[in-house]
Scaffold this active site. Sequence first.
Site, PDB file in Angstrom:
ATOM      1  N   GLU A  49      -9.932   5.829   0.470  1.00 46.89           N
ATOM      2  CA  GLU A  49      -9.493   4.116   0.072  1.00 46.89           C
ATOM      3  C   GLU A  49      -9.514   3.922  -1.181  1.00 46.89           C
ATOM      4  O   GLU A  49     -10.491   4.477  -1.669  1.00 46.89           O
ATOM      5  CB  GLU A  49      -9.978   3.725   1.260  1.00 46.89           C
TER       6      GLU A  49
ATOM      7  N   GLU B  15       0.586  -1.198  -0.149  1.00 50.18           N
ATOM      8  CA  GLU B  15       0.194   0.218  -0.130  1.00 50.18           C
ATOM      9  C   GLU B  15       1.173   1.296  -0.390  1.00 50.18           C
ATOM     10  O   GLU B  15       0.449   2.107  -0.401  1.00 50.18           O
ATOM     11  CB  GLU B  15      -0.748  -0.055   1.329  1.00 50.18           C
TER      12      GLU B  15
END
Length: 307
Positions: free
Chosen positions: A149, A32
Amino acid sequence: MVKSLIDAVVKIFIDAGHGGTDPGAVGNGLQEKNVNLQIATRIRDMLVNEYNGVSVLMSRTGDQTLSLTQRTNAANAWGADFLLSVHINAGGGTGYEDFIYPGVGAPTTTYQNLIHEEIMKLVNFRDRGKKTANFHMLRESRMPALLTENGFIDNSEDAAKLKTSSFIENIARGHVNGIVRCFGLTRKTSAIYHTVVSGDTVYSLSQRYGSTIQQIRSWNNLDSNYTIVVGQVLLVAGGPSSSTSSSNMGKPAPKGDMKTTSIVDYLNSIKQDSSYANRARLAKQHGINNYSGTAAQNTQLLNKLRK
Ligand SMILES: [Zn+2]
């Protein structure tokens, strides 16, 4: 009246989530922290290169380890007008969602509406909605804040999209288009003066890169009958983005003001953004680490840019 000039610059703090020893979510060969940094960096570059009156500070520009408190402290100390925290999700879902702090009103809700809408226009993700959460980045920041997100790293379809540079580009562009609407940012003029320095090389007077006449033709839809001669100054639209400009580095650029000892004056003389954010970017590009705007660093940067 200096105050109003300063106020005219919108300060956007961009936080690339995680980093360093904290990879964030991992899955499908992705970490990530790296995807967050890719997206955040593109958002910064698009804003700074393409829009007027915007200054960007990043929480990190490399793979640094930073606590959440360090991040919000940096945004608060800088006096950001808006904080954007970029993340990738995990945990068995799919699609895009974003968060603001529970109970905050406008303008934060307006910013969430606009940025959410613009991202969903460009990004082929399932819309999971506009949400609220008691996250540190949203709670401890003193300015309106949004946490995005961008897909699920542990979902193979989302991850496949996140591995595509055009998809990353669209995610970044969606964020940028939203921010542009939130703050009413105006586009920099795309007109750039070029001068022809040889039979096939054209130099931008306002940006330090060389271009071929063929590129100039294609950016401006000029057909081959349009003759361009050495010494001619062209006012043309378009050009490469800064991310591609270094690969076009050819002959030395015209040098601008060679007398000034001020980096700001020098950058203005070559029509470059003289904001702190851009100076920090240039410093990094030229190997000046941990740029904080000291006199010594500014002199060093000035000398490097003049070479
Ligand atoms: Zn995260």
